[in-house]
Enzyme design. Structure first.
Site, PDB file in Angstrom:
ATOM      1  N   ASP A 392       0.862  -1.176   0.000  1.00 40.51           N
ATOM      2  CA  ASP A 392       0.000   0.000   0.000  1.00 40.51           C
ATOM      3  C   ASP A 392       0.899   1.227   0.000  1.00 40.51           C
ATOM      4  O   ASP A 392       2.095   1.132   0.248  1.00 40.51           O
ATOM      5  CB  ASP A 392      -0.896  -0.039   1.240  1.00 40.51           C
ATOM      6  CG  ASP A 392      -1.846   1.143   1.312  1.00 40.51           C
ATOM      7  OD1 ASP A 392      -2.337   1.563   0.247  1.00 40.51           O
ATOM      8  OD2 ASP A 392      -2.079   1.654   2.412  1.00 40.51           O
ATOM      9  N   LYS A 393       0.336   2.400  -0.266  1.00 42.99           N
ATOM     10  CA  LYS A 393       1.131   3.634  -0.276  1.00 42.99           C
ATOM     11  C   LYS A 393       0.919   4.443   0.985  1.00 42.99           C
ATOM     12  O   LYS A 393       1.815   4.589   1.818  1.00 42.99           O
ATOM     13  CB  LYS A 393       0.787   4.491  -1.497  1.00 42.99           C
ATOM     14  CG  LYS A 393       1.635   5.763  -1.589  1.00 42.99           C
ATOM     15  CD  LYS A 393       1.039   6.776  -2.536  1.00 42.99           C
ATOM     16  CE  LYS A 393      -0.162   7.466  -1.936  1.00 42.99           C
ATOM     17  NZ  LYS A 393       0.158   8.361  -0.816  1.00 42.99           N
ATOM     18  N   GLU A 496      -3.589  21.011   1.656  1.00 42.14           N
ATOM     19  CA  GLU A 496      -4.096  22.328   2.027  1.00 42.14           C
ATOM     20  C   GLU A 496      -3.660  22.705   3.438  1.00 42.14           C
ATOM     21  O   GLU A 496      -3.326  23.850   3.716  1.00 42.14           O
ATOM     22  CB  GLU A 496      -5.623  22.349   1.929  1.00 42.14           C
ATOM     23  CG  GLU A 496      -6.124  22.336   0.509  1.00 42.14           C
ATOM     24  CD  GLU A 496      -7.427  23.109   0.372  1.00 42.14           C
ATOM     25  OE1 GLU A 496      -8.286  22.929   1.241  1.00 42.14           O
ATOM     26  OE2 GLU A 496      -7.558  23.875  -0.579  1.00 42.14           O
ATOM     27  N   ARG A 594       5.878  17.786  -4.137  1.00 45.32           N
ATOM     28  CA  ARG A 594       4.591  18.021  -4.801  1.00 45.32           C
ATOM     29  C   ARG A 594       4.468  19.517  -5.049  1.00 45.32           C
ATOM     30  O   ARG A 594       4.547  20.307  -4.118  1.00 45.32           O
ATOM     31  CB  ARG A 594       3.445  17.532  -3.916  1.00 45.32           C
ATOM     32  CG  ARG A 594       3.476  16.045  -3.651  1.00 45.32           C
ATOM     33  CD  ARG A 594       2.670  15.670  -2.422  1.00 45.32           C
ATOM     34  NE  ARG A 594       1.247  15.832  -2.592  1.00 45.32           N
ATOM     35  CZ  ARG A 594       0.362  14.838  -2.624  1.00 45.32           C
ATOM     36  NH1 ARG A 594       0.785  13.605  -2.501  1.00 45.32           N
ATOM     37  NH2 ARG A 594      -0.905  15.056  -2.753  1.00 45.32           N
ATOM     38  N   GLY A 675      -5.181   2.966  -3.260  1.00 47.72           N
ATOM     39  CA  GLY A 675      -6.473   3.551  -3.609  1.00 47.72           C
ATOM     40  C   GLY A 675      -6.361   5.009  -4.002  1.00 47.72           C
ATOM     41  O   GLY A 675      -7.357   5.637  -4.362  1.00 47.72           O
ATOM     42  N   ASP A 815      -1.523  -1.042   5.948  1.00 49.97           N
ATOM     43  CA  ASP A 815      -1.796  -0.508   7.281  1.00 49.97           C
ATOM     44  C   ASP A 815      -3.276  -0.292   7.553  1.00 49.97           C
ATOM     45  O   ASP A 815      -3.648   0.046   8.669  1.00 49.97           O
ATOM     46  CB  ASP A 815      -1.069   0.833   7.456  1.00 49.97           C
ATOM     47  CG  ASP A 815      -1.652   1.909   6.551  1.00 49.97           C
ATOM     48  OD1 ASP A 815      -1.964   1.601   5.383  1.00 49.97           O
ATOM     49  OD2 ASP A 815      -1.821   3.040   7.010  1.00 49.97           O
ATOM     50  N   ASP A 819      -6.470  -3.073   3.182  1.00 47.62           N
ATOM     51  CA  ASP A 819      -5.347  -3.926   2.794  1.00 47.62           C
ATOM     52  C   ASP A 819      -5.498  -5.358   3.313  1.00 47.62           C
ATOM     53  O   ASP A 819      -4.661  -6.208   3.023  1.00 47.62           O
ATOM     54  CB  ASP A 819      -4.028  -3.353   3.344  1.00 47.62           C
ATOM     55  CG  ASP A 819      -3.767  -1.941   2.853  1.00 47.62           C
ATOM     56  OD1 ASP A 819      -3.971  -1.695   1.661  1.00 47.62           O
ATOM     57  OD2 ASP A 819      -3.370  -1.083   3.666  1.00 47.62           O
TER      58      ASP A 819
END
Length: 1193
Positions: A392-393, A496, A594, A675, A815, A819
């Site tokens: 997962d990320k 944000e 980013r 996701g 996590d 998952d």
């Protein structure tokens, strides 16, 4: 079973509020959960059934039955039943302990208290007693009891905020809103008790982001979607109270639906052992048949005459029947080729390896006091064979924490630290941060290191002020001031939050908002802006804008968004600044940051009025509303003036880049299944250096139809093969294939480096039966695979696809609850016990707090576990074949009578006492190279992936070695004692002396052999090896002594034999000769092999020993920063709709509940080129092993 069948057949769920009698006729599940496997009644039968699925256990049960038959048994039944019961008991106790803790966890959850509306008043009720249709009251910071329809809340318009970390690993808040018709119910208990609405909705499923249903109340129907639902596992935040109606309870909730079924996992060595046990049984049967035939022939030709000297108790006249009985007798005698102590030892070794993981302080996360935990004891060696990792990320690779890192304002970069000579200085923990003490409302957790930005603000640089003014106005953040000077921001995306917090620290403090105004404190002065419009973000626009009027009456549009989108809408006068800023953006993106571009536009009153009319017409249009709104936004967001750009760091967890680099060097393939949006996933790919500009190509598959996906995959394949025909050099990837009968993916060799990025809707088509092989073929040819916007089910399907067509061991790490399916589908499941929830940890096989610990888990613990287990098995099979096959050779000299060579007590104690502890010590503590070299020389991991250390070939080599040793053990003493007399002139070739000589030779030979096999000597190894020899001789002399013979004359017939035999020099010479003949071939082979064909393992061991002698300074890898021109998109975690929510005023409230938020300390991120690591490894070996081979040895 009735409920289970009902759930399978359920096509639509109908639930009526406050009506248990109505709902119970559907047999809906209650809210109790059950993750345990057994109960008191079912434990014994189920556990025994599972244990006897292991072929060896069934084999030993069969032998036990044979030993109970006196006609064929020459060994006592206790030699088998004691170890068998011991093995079954140890395994049962371990399984019972594991299940006890699962019961304990279930009880803790099921006994939580909730407030249920019952009989017109709120009552405390256990979670397990909640039913579908119940109305529940939740309070701030409470877990959601079950999947509920939100009815009303303390917030205006029925809004409430939830944290979904347990479900998707994201800590940012999500908004849920009740239907207006139910929001009016408020917290009036009597009104809620009268509520009798009925919900008709979809049956239970595992789709976390979708819900379809209808509320029927007072003859009206109201549409329901996911935005009206509170799912089990969420936590209520910043909302004083809310009421909900239970729709799905217990196992029907989406959280539990995603948990999947617990699978019984076995390692590849376990599966191989089952096969080998069958082969050994076949070999045993062949030996039994040979000896049985020999007995029949001997009985026919010699036996009848031999009975004169050795009479039978019961004469068997038929030689064939005698052979039949002898066959079973030899099956019993020779059964020790697979002793049951093998399985006891395996369980003990695995348990020890699990404790080593639990006790490893280098995998202990001190910040949260979280140790690594092995939640299973049966999979450790498979950690040393991993070929595919599915990760997962969010929360796994990243911390899901954004920090404002750098910015470019009017062509100048801020955020870099330079020395007196103007040279760039690397920021470290010792670098002093900017002092924000001038700002009493600054967030103390925010760190920035470039003082020149503060100086520009204090000098009132117009562009810098305008830059931070934009950041403080153009967002959808909500705020509350808990105490004087303590602001808390509620953000829907961490991007944000980072930008608004940066503006706050630099003196432009967002204080509050209403649907019509935004209040900002600018350098100590409070300014209220009139909010005229919010042009909301969406995935197509990739930007958001606000139109505000300042107190002086000036109207401005402030816009932030992806640079590729914003640069197309700039005024021509910004072209030069755009070129400079673009270079800065490339630099920022190259560091994995980013990026966002910022611009503004001055508006006139007349133009604004004209545009507001267009906007109003578009927003109220019945047809083509979205297209007309987009056109209106395009109209006003043009000819803007560029201000600059921001660079946010999506903080990777510490050591992620280095860990991934090491795993890739170890030939482990890492696929990211997330996701998140495509831009987010790719950005993290660049940050982790899984994606680089050096790659030949990055294939993006985003088709929405089967044909589009097939075409994109075809083009990717053509591109790969097309370039590989012309490019000879490059990184080579090869994949193992299954047998042709499985129609597997064929092995491909591809030169060059490629990456595949595929979206969830495309993956759904790619996983269909007619396309899955093509997708897997292309994915396996790529160095990096990223699947984004995937559902939990798709994650599991990708894992299953690789398991189905590849001979590869897989590991899944995550996590969140999304998952769990992936974790349970993989051979090994790892849960990250971080701030994002514990659902994945509960379902995992191993858990720890940081992704970087995966490197140590695999390269050190996994490799050592595999190495130790393989050495243990090779030695154990060798030892027992050497021990057992002496009976086979003896059979040709004892009339095939099933007479044992050794004393019966020696047979019983050989595996349990004499040789058990040395091999356990080797299996627990042995290591070929130390932990640092395991991490530095990652290629040492490959033998496990290729299954080189224990396979069928190695098994047959061990068997051949054992057969040779048994041959020498029997025939050397037999030849030496043939027609030989002792020192006293008496004949010594009696059966008992021969038995003692062979037994003593055997114990010494196997002890010498384990000494040769041991790579890492500890005090425990010495104690166990020498102690076992001492114990052997102590027991030998005790059992052959007069005292025990006087007490048990029938059980200890070898009285005085040890003292008589071992007091003669010729016996010791025979033992010495036997040992030399058994050991010399092994020594010769190993010497020549290391000298003529050393493996990487041999080279590293030599280097390790040389370092110990020289004690040089420890070599460290250079840390080199990579660059990449890939830019990030805008506000990846942002969601559409918040602008409309703010301007409608629905989320404004009079009294905000207190909440807390925070940013962790800045993490120092440093990266290393994978290529540099490869070069470093090659250089080390080239320098270390260039000397002459003989001098090395």
């Amino acid at each position: 079973m009735i409920c289970r069948e009902a759930k399978v057949l359920e096509e639509e769920r109908r639930v009526k509020a406050n009506d248990r009698d109505y709902n119970e006729k559907f047999n809906y599940a209650n809210n109790a959960i059950k993750t345990s496997k057994y109960n008191v009644i079912t434990f014994l039968p189920i556990n025994l059934f599972e244990q006897f699925q292991r072929v060896a256990n069934a084999y030993f049960l069969f032998l036990l039955i044979l030993q109970l038959i006196p006609e064929i048994s020459s060994l006592s039944w206790f030699t088998t039943i004691v170890p068998l019961v011991l093995v079954l008991t140890i395994t049962a106790v371990k399984d019972a302990t594991d299940d006890y803790f699962r019961h304990k966890t279930d009880n803790q959850v099921n006994n939580r208290q909730s407030q249920v509306l019952r009989g017109g008043k709120l009552q405390n009720e256990k979670w397990m007693n909640v039913r579908a249709g119940d109305i529940i009251r939740l309070e701030n910071n409470q877990f959601v009891v079950a999947d509920m329809l939100l009815l009303s809340s303390s917030e205006p318009h029925g809004l409430c905020y939830v944290e979904t970390a347990e479900l998707d690993g994201e800590t940012n808040l999500k908004v849920r809103q009740a239907l207006p018709v139910t929001a009016d119910l408020g917290e009036n208990v009597s009104t809620l008790a009268e509520f009798d609405g009925e919900v008709a909705c979809e049956p239970p499923n595992n789709k976390l982001d979708k819900f379809t249903g209808t509320l029927i109340w007072k003859d009206c129907k109201y549409s329901l979607n996911n935005g009206k639902m509170l799912l089990r596992g969420c936590v209520l935040r910043n909302t004083e109270w809310c009421f909900g109606m239970v729709i799905f309870a217990g196992p029907d909730t989406k959280l539990m639906q995603n948990s999947g079924k617990t699978k019984f996992k076995r390692t590849s060595i376990d599966r191989l052992m089952n096969t080998l046990v069958l082969w050994i049984f076949g070999f045993l049967t062949c030996m039994g048949i040979i000896l049985a035939i020999g007995n029949s022939i001997w009985e026919y030709q010699v036996g009848s005459r031999f009975r004169v000297y050795l009479s039978w108790d019961e004469v068997v006249n038929s030689s064939v029947f005698s052979g039949f009985l002898t066959f079973w007798s030899y099956i019993i005698i020779l059964n020790t080729v697979v002793p049951i102590s093998l399985y006891v030892s395996v369980e003990v070794i695995r348990l020890g390896h699990s404790y080593f993981i639990n006790w490893d302080r280098k995998m202990y996360y001190a910040k949260r006091g979280t140790p690594a935990e092995a939640k299973t004891t049966t999979l450790n060696e498979e950690l040393g064979q991993i070929e595919y990792i599915f990760s997962d990320k969010t929360g796994t690779l990243t911390q899901n924490i954004m920090t404002f890192n750098k910015c470019s304002i009017n062509g100048r970069v801020y955020g870099e630290v330079r020395d007196e000579l103007g040279r760039k200085v690397e920021i470290t923990e010792k670098t002093p941060p900017v002092d924000f003490s001038f700002n009493p409302l600054a967030d103390r957790r925010f760190h920035f290191y470039d003082r020149s930005l503060i100086e520009s603000i204090k000098l009132e640089d117009h562009h810098v002020h305008e830059f931070f003014r934009l950041l403080s106005l153009c967002h959808t953040v909500m705020t509350e001031e808990k105490n004087a000077g303590e602001l808390v921001y509620q953000v829907q995306s961490p991007d944000e939050g980072a930008l608004v917090t940066a503006a706050r620290n630099f003196g432009f403090i967002f204080k509050s908002r209403t649907p019509e105004t935004i209040t900002v404190e600018e350098m100590g002065k409070t300014v209220t802006y009139q909010l005229l419009a919010i042009l909301d973000f969406n995935n197509v626009r990739k930007r958001m804008s606000v139109i505000v009027r300042n107190p002086d009456g000036h109207i401005k549009l402030y816009c932030k968004g992806a640079d590729t989108i914003l640069f197309e809408r700039l005024h021509a006068s910004s072209e030069e600044l755009m070129s400079v800023t673009s270079d800065h953006l490339n630099e920022f993106a190259g560091e994995g940051l980013r990026t966002l571009a910022l611009a503004y536009k001055d508006l006139s009153e007349e133009y604004l009025k004209w545009w507001l009319n267009i906007h109003h017409d578009a927003s109220t249009a019945i047809e083509n509303r979205e297209e007309r709104l987009a056109a209106a936004y395009e109209e006003i967001e043009s000819n803007m003036m560029l201000l600059g750009a921001t660079a946010i760091e999506d903080k990777l967890q510490e050591g992620v880049t280095e860990t991934i680099a090491s795993l890739l060097l170890a030939n482990i393939k890492l696929w990211i299944l997330t996701g998140d949006k495509q831009e987010t996933a790719m950005n993290i790919g660049y940050s982790c250096h899984m994606l680089t500009d050096d790659m030949n190509d990055i294939f993006i598959v985003s088709g929405r139809t089967v044909a589009e996906v097939r075409e994109e995959l075809r083009k990717a394949k053509e591109c790969t093969f097309g370039q590989s025909r012309h490019i000879y050099n490059g990184h080579q990837f090869s994949e193992k294939t299954r047998d042709a009968k499985l129609e597997s993916v064929y092995e491909e060799t591809v030169t060059g480096e490629y990456a595949l990025v595929i979206n969830g809707h495309s993956l759904a088509h790619a996983l269909e039966a007619d396309m899955e092989k093509e997708f897997l073929e292309i994915a396996c040819m790529c160095k990096t695979v990223i699947c984004c916007r995937v559902t939990p089910l798709q994650k599991a399907q990708v894992v299953e696809l690789v398991k189905k067509y590849k001979r590869a061991v897989t590991l899944a790490i995550g996590d969140g609850a999304n998952d769990i399916s992936m974790i349970k589908s993989a051979h090994i499941g790892v849960g990250i016990s971080g701030q994002e929830g514990m659902q994945a940890v509960l379902a995992s096989d191993y858990s720890f707090a940081q992704f970087r610990y995966l490197q140590r888990l695999l390269l050190v613990h996994g490799r050592w576990s595999y190495f130790r287990m393989c050495k243990f098995l090779c030695y154990f099979f060798y030892k027992n074949f050497a021990f057992t096959l002496v009976h086979f050779w003896f059979g040709f000299f004892c009339g095939f009578s099933a007479q044992t060579v050794y004393d019966q007590w020696f047979i019983t104690l050989f595996n349990i006492v004499y040789t058990s502890l040395p091999v356990l010590a080797m299996g627990l503590f042995d290591q070929d190279v130390n932990e640092q070299n395991c991490m530095d020389y990652t290629k040492l991991y490959e033998p496990g992936q290729l299954n080189l250390l224990f396979n069928k070939r190695r098994f047959f080599i061990c068997i051949a070695h054992g057969i040779y040793t048994s041959f020498a053990l029997f025939f050397v003493p037999f030849g030496a004692f043939f027609n030989t007399v002792g020192e006293d002139g008496k004949h010594i070739a009696d059966y008992q002396s021969f038995a003692v000589t062979v037994a003593t030779s055997l114990v010494i030979v196997v002890s010498v052999q384990i000494g040769l096999d041991t790579s890492y000597w500890t005090a425990i190894n010495h104690f166990f090896i020498w102690g076992s020899l001492a114990v052997y001789f102590s027991i030998l002399f005790a059992m052959h002594g007069d005292g025990i013979f006087d007490i048990f004359p029938s059980h200890f017939p070898f009285v005085g034999n040890a003292r008589n035999s071992l007091s003669q020099k010729c016996v010791w010479l025979v033992i010495f000769l036997t040992t030399v003949i058994c050991v010399i071939p092994v020594l010769t082979y190993r010497f020549l092999k290391v000298d003529l064909s050393p493996t990487l393992n041999d080279k590293v061991r030599y280097l390790q020993q040389a370092k110990k002698r020289r004690k040089p300074l420890e070599n460290r890898m250079r840390r080199v920063h990579r660059t990449s021109s890939r830019r990030s998109g805008y506000a990846f975690a942002h969601q559409e709709g918040y602008g409309e929510l703010i301007t409608s005023g629905k989320n404004m409230r009079m009294n905000d509940p207190q909440s807390s938020s925070g940013l962790a300390k800045t993490m120092l991120s440093s990266t290393s080129w994978i290529e540099n690591l490869r070069k470093k490894t090659a250089e080390n070996f080239q320098n270390s092993f260039s000397s002459d081979k003989t001098s090395k040895l």
